[in-house]
Design an enzyme around this catalytic site. Sequence first.
Site, PDB file in Angstrom:
ATOM      1  N   TYR A  52       0.852  -1.205   0.000  1.00 28.57           N
ATOM      2  CA  TYR A  52       0.000   0.000   0.000  1.00 28.57           C
ATOM      3  C   TYR A  52       0.883   1.249   0.000  1.00 28.57           C
ATOM      4  O   TYR A  52       0.706   2.169   0.780  1.00 28.57           O
ATOM      5  CB  TYR A  52      -0.927  -0.035   1.228  1.00 28.57           C
ATOM      6  CG  TYR A  52      -2.176   0.791   1.061  1.00 28.57           C
ATOM      7  CD1 TYR A  52      -3.192   0.381   0.204  1.00 28.57           C
ATOM      8  CD2 TYR A  52      -2.354   1.982   1.765  1.00 28.57           C
ATOM      9  CE1 TYR A  52      -4.342   1.138   0.054  1.00 28.57           C
ATOM     10  CE2 TYR A  52      -3.507   2.745   1.619  1.00 28.57           C
ATOM     11  CZ  TYR A  52      -4.495   2.308   0.753  1.00 28.57           C
ATOM     12  OH  TYR A  52      -5.647   3.069   0.600  1.00 28.57           O
ATOM     13  N   HIS A 135       5.597  -2.618 -13.333  1.00 29.06           N
ATOM     14  CA  HIS A 135       6.910  -2.412 -13.955  1.00 29.06           C
ATOM     15  C   HIS A 135       7.415  -3.802 -14.334  1.00 29.06           C
ATOM     16  O   HIS A 135       7.256  -4.745 -13.555  1.00 29.06           O
ATOM     17  CB  HIS A 135       7.841  -1.737 -12.941  1.00 29.06           C
ATOM     18  CG  HIS A 135       9.199  -1.382 -13.477  1.00 29.06           C
ATOM     19  ND1 HIS A 135       9.449  -1.143 -14.810  1.00 29.06           N
ATOM     20  CD2 HIS A 135      10.389  -1.208 -12.840  1.00 29.06           C
ATOM     21  CE1 HIS A 135      10.733  -0.843 -14.966  1.00 29.06           C
ATOM     22  NE2 HIS A 135      11.321  -0.879 -13.787  1.00 29.06           N
ATOM     23  N   GLU A 222      14.602   7.085 -16.802  1.00 32.65           N
ATOM     24  CA  GLU A 222      14.843   7.624 -15.457  1.00 32.65           C
ATOM     25  C   GLU A 222      16.330   7.849 -15.184  1.00 32.65           C
ATOM     26  O   GLU A 222      16.700   8.800 -14.501  1.00 32.65           O
ATOM     27  CB  GLU A 222      14.163   6.764 -14.371  1.00 32.65           C
ATOM     28  CG  GLU A 222      14.674   5.352 -14.229  1.00 32.65           C
ATOM     29  CD  GLU A 222      13.653   4.417 -13.571  1.00 32.65           C
ATOM     30  OE1 GLU A 222      12.459   4.755 -13.501  1.00 32.65           O
ATOM     31  OE2 GLU A 222      14.066   3.320 -13.141  1.00 32.65           O
ATOM     32  N   GLU A 258      13.190  27.453 -11.917  1.00 30.40           N
ATOM     33  CA  GLU A 258      12.609  27.753 -13.228  1.00 30.40           C
ATOM     34  C   GLU A 258      12.466  26.519 -14.120  1.00 30.40           C
ATOM     35  O   GLU A 258      11.777  26.565 -15.142  1.00 30.40           O
ATOM     36  CB  GLU A 258      13.439  28.824 -13.955  1.00 30.40           C
ATOM     37  CG  GLU A 258      13.211  30.211 -13.398  1.00 30.40           C
ATOM     38  CD  GLU A 258      13.764  31.289 -14.334  1.00 30.40           C
ATOM     39  OE1 GLU A 258      13.493  31.222 -15.543  1.00 30.40           O
ATOM     40  OE2 GLU A 258      14.482  32.160 -13.846  1.00 30.40           O
ATOM     41  N   SER A 279      12.147  34.215 -24.452  1.00 26.32           N
ATOM     42  CA  SER A 279      12.622  35.362 -25.233  1.00 26.32           C
ATOM     43  C   SER A 279      13.481  34.903 -26.409  1.00 26.32           C
ATOM     44  O   SER A 279      13.985  33.769 -26.422  1.00 26.32           O
ATOM     45  CB  SER A 279      13.445  36.289 -24.336  1.00 26.32           C
ATOM     46  OG  SER A 279      14.642  35.624 -23.973  1.00 26.32           O
TER      47      SER A 279
END
Length: 362
Positions: A52, A135, A222, A258, A279
């Site tokens: 769990y 997985h 990963e 950022e 930009s």
Amino acid sequence: MAKNNFLIFTLVGYQCYNFLNYAGAYKTMKIYYEDDANLEHYKNKKIAVIGYGSQGHAHALNLKESGIDVIVAQRAGGRNYDLCKKDGFHPYEIEEAVQQADVVHVLLPDEIQKEVYEAKIAPHLSSGKALVFSHGFNIHFGFITPKNDIDVYMVAPKGPGHVVRREYLAESGVPCLIAIHNDASGNSKNLALAHAKGIGGTRVGVLETTFKEETETDLFGEQSVLCGGLVHLILAGFETLVEAGYSKEMAYFECLHEMKLIVDLMYEGGIHNMRYSISETAEFGDYETGPKIINAQTKETMKQVLTNIQNGSFAKKFIEEARAGKPTMKAIREKMKNHDVEVVGEKLRQMMVSLFKKKTVR
Ligand code: NDP
Ligand code: MG
């Protein structure tokens, strides 16, 4: 003459590329949605979620709220045991849950699945039952080899368990992969799709892959990009600025904070969407400097990393590390707690309280 040969080679090469692209080698994967999956295949079946933790709580709760009969196996002693009870499940012993269930979903850490499977799951996994993974690690690398009379399939959300739960509650979902390793019943794909639907996956899209492809691409992603590559890119950038005398706060904002804003733009609309928003100065710097940072040598290293994943040497190394009590992992975890980027980040995040209410680990 040489020029003509070059032209012919170029044309032949281009045609080969087109052929591969359109004749199957790069064929587009089919995506399954709500109408392609039927929850009925999971009705009249008992699903045992073993563990769990991050994925376990999300699968158990989502399936239960989709009307499926779910039981949970969770060992006592930790906070997942308390959480399991608080969420309304009776925490069974693993053997007991496997005995009762028709479908057994193994959501234990990959490195202990083999031992637990052999001792507590396999002896109670009678013919006709199904075994599910999120997985492919243990099946693909041969650590777990179920008998032929068991369905073995995968339902792997492409996101952390807490997001699988959060998106389900928001009436959405996380994209999922399904894969079939052994189709004893002839119905495994329907079962996998029903499971994916029950956790919200078909609300956004489910792709079918193989255990091999899921395992190798997941480990590669990963290690090279998402966790390993990203963290070391951030650290190298942060350290370069700090060592050059800039403040740690500025270095943190530029190299870590950022990152999310940039990644969000790519997540929404790809690289072009991000480049449209930044930009012209940033865009030119991207073209000018990016290929110098991540260069041909980096890609060579990535190829080596992929080879070590494919030939099983990474998996072997990880299992050996786990069996030894994870000394390398523990040492690096401890050391990283004191890294300047973590110390200054903790301070800055406390100052921007309203931004960070949703932190997962407290
Ligand atoms: P977690 O570490 O979050 O949870 C593991 C669970 O296993 C916990 O309930 C834990 O109990 C229990 N457990 C650990 N050791 C033992 C043991 N020796 N005996 C019995 N129970 C034990 O795992 P995850 O949810 O991260 O991973 C589960 C599977 O899902 C893995 O196969 C992973 O690769 C896959 N996966 C994970 C993703 C993720 O985002 N985390 C994403 C996609 C797939 P306790 O609390 O007591 O330790
Ligand atoms: Mg992954």
